[in-house]
Design an enzyme around this catalytic site. Structure first.
Site, PDB file in Angstrom:
ATOM      1  N   SER A 198      23.746 -34.260  68.083  1.00 45.41           N
ATOM      2  CA  SER A 198      24.322 -34.292  69.429  1.00 45.41           C
ATOM      3  C   SER A 198      25.021 -35.604  69.709  1.00 45.41           C
ATOM      4  CB  SER A 198      23.227 -34.048  70.479  1.00 45.41           C
ATOM      5  OG  SER A 198      23.800 -33.597  71.686  1.00 45.41           O
ATOM      6  N   SER A 222      24.578 -31.265  76.740  1.00 35.99           N
ATOM      7  CA  SER A 222      25.178 -31.255  75.396  1.00 35.99           C
ATOM      8  C   SER A 222      25.421 -29.864  74.828  1.00 35.99           C
ATOM      9  CB  SER A 222      24.321 -32.068  74.428  1.00 35.99           C
ATOM     10  OG  SER A 222      24.511 -33.449  74.663  1.00 35.99           O
ATOM     11  N   LYS A 278      28.946 -29.048  73.832  1.00 38.73           N
ATOM     12  CA  LYS A 278      29.513 -29.413  72.532  1.00 38.73           C
ATOM     13  C   LYS A 278      29.891 -28.180  71.711  1.00 38.73           C
ATOM     14  CE  LYS A 278      27.464 -34.011  71.887  1.00 38.73           C
ATOM     15  NZ  LYS A 278      26.642 -34.298  73.063  1.00 38.73           N
TER      16      LYS A 278
END
Length: 405
Positions: free
Chosen positions: A183, A128, A131
């Site tokens: 997230s 993640s 991102k």
């Protein structure tokens, strides 16, 4: 008469044949085929350690298509020393703390100086932490106050979710909060659909990464979930995070402990919490993003300030032991703050470096061909005279024979 002609011709031929044959000049070297110069082998790329061109196996279950590794630059981005495979430290620096991460970077957030690193360009899966790259693209393309209506397919995604629902109305600003604080893979999908769909978003993410010099990075999903060819490095995460923190909206969002988040349909709104553990435990921490998948293991990128000095730390492929990831990141930040401000083993770039133009291959050496041996002028004249005499003699014999007949 016939006997005289034959004796004369014979004498001339014998004299001519006895002339010495012409030889090449003593100064002319004999002809030999020159040996061609050896082929120049292309230098091996120095930016990635052997075996680290692609994230290690076994492949994730989502990696359904085998893909060639991301191309390796001829020179390590950020400086030659950052091609190191182990610890990359300033001269005379103490050993760094022991951490479980396969690669890490500690750098000055403002100057971009890399203070210390370990296998900084080794390719790993980002989870993640990718991102951050999705956020950079969304900030470039979308109005933060634009209204987005969530589609059913936005929430049909695995992994962590912020809690958006079909038919719900959210501003881009709120979707970014769900992306960065909790997230949310669902908010990543909603943003990607708003930007033209997943393929278009991935192309924009790839282009942005290359523009910034994050050349170890290849996104496969907008959320950071594993996919074919997914790749990044500790160095690239530092590059992307450093640029992201120049955006006030991103910086303020990452520093927010909690934020009100709208509900959908008959579900009420709630408080969205920041899941960055460093923000709550490390003095001076003001931004961070965690990541985890079974294949990527634990990843983290964060920033902290101490005595007016701001550092960024990035870790890839770490485990929660022997100490938790948060403690490992904190130990590396402490180590970085303990190094002098002038320490540097490289640079965190914010634009793709210009690749050096390879030198042209040397032209092959000219082939020296020896001149043909000179012909002795007397020999040439004599041969011509001999032929003429023989012909005349032969003609005379024939005529004499005809006359005798």
């Amino acid at each position: 008469m016939h006997a005289w002609r034959r004796s004369t011709v014979g004498a001339l031929v014998a004299a001519i044949v006895s002339l010495p044959l012409a030889t090449p000049s003593a100064s002319a070297a004999p002809y030999t085929t020159p040996t061609p110069p050896p082929a120049l082998a292309a230098p091996a790329p120095a930016g990635v350690c052997p075996g680290h061109e692609a994230p290690p196996g076994p492949p994730a279950r989502e990696e359904t298509v085998a893909m060639a590794p991301v191309a390796v630059p001829q020179q390590p981005v950020g400086g030659a020393r950052l091609g190191g495979c182990g610890d990359v430290l300033p001269d005379g620096a103490a050993p760094p703390p022991a951490v479980s991460a396969a690669g890490w970077v500690v750098a000055d957030l403002d100057s971009g100086a890399v203070l210390a690193a370990h296998d900084p360009h080794g390719r790993q899966r980002p989870a993640s932490t990718l991102k951050i790259l999705t956020t950079l693209v969304a900030r470039a393309q979308l109005d933060p106050d634009a209204d987005v209506v969530v589609a059913p397919e936005d929430v049909q995604v695995d992994g962590s979710k912020a809690g958006i629902g079909p038919g719900g109305h959210y501003s881009v600003r709120q979707l970014l909060a769900g992306l960065l604080l909790n997230s949310g893979n669902d908010t990543a999908m909603a943003l990607a659909r708003t930007m033209g769909g997943v393929p278009a978003t991935l192309r924009a993410m790839q282009a942005r990464a290359e523009q910034l010099g994050a050349l170890d990075t290849r996104p496969a999903t907008p959320s950071g979930l594993d996919g074919p060819g997914m790749s990044t490095s500790a160095y690239d995460l530092a590059v992307l995070f450093r640029v992201a923190l120049r955006d006030p909206l991103v910086r303020e969002t990452l520093a927010t402990p909690t934020v009100p988040f709208p509900g959908f349909a008959d579900r009420p709104g709630f408080m969205l919490a920041n899941d960055d553990p460093l923000l709550h435990t490390y003095p001076g921490a003001f931004a961070g993003k965690t990541g985890f998948t079974d294949a990527a293991r634990h990843t983290f990128v964060g920033a902290a300030e101490r005595n007016g000095r701001r550092l960024v730390v990035a870790l890839v492929r770490a485990e929660q032991h022997p100490v938790r990831m948060t403690a490992q990141a904190a130990a590396l930040l402490d180590y970085g703050f303990g190094l002098p401000p002038t320490a540097s083993v490289g640079t965190v770039v914010d634009a793709r470096p210009v690749e050096p133009t390879p030198a042209p291959a040397p032209a092959p050496a000219p082939v020296a061909i020896a001149p043909a041996p000179a012909t002795h002028p007397v020999r040439a004249w004599a041969v011509g005279a001999t032929v003429a005499l023989v012909l005349l003699g032969g003609t005379g014999i024939v005529l004499a024979r005809r006359r005798r007949g």
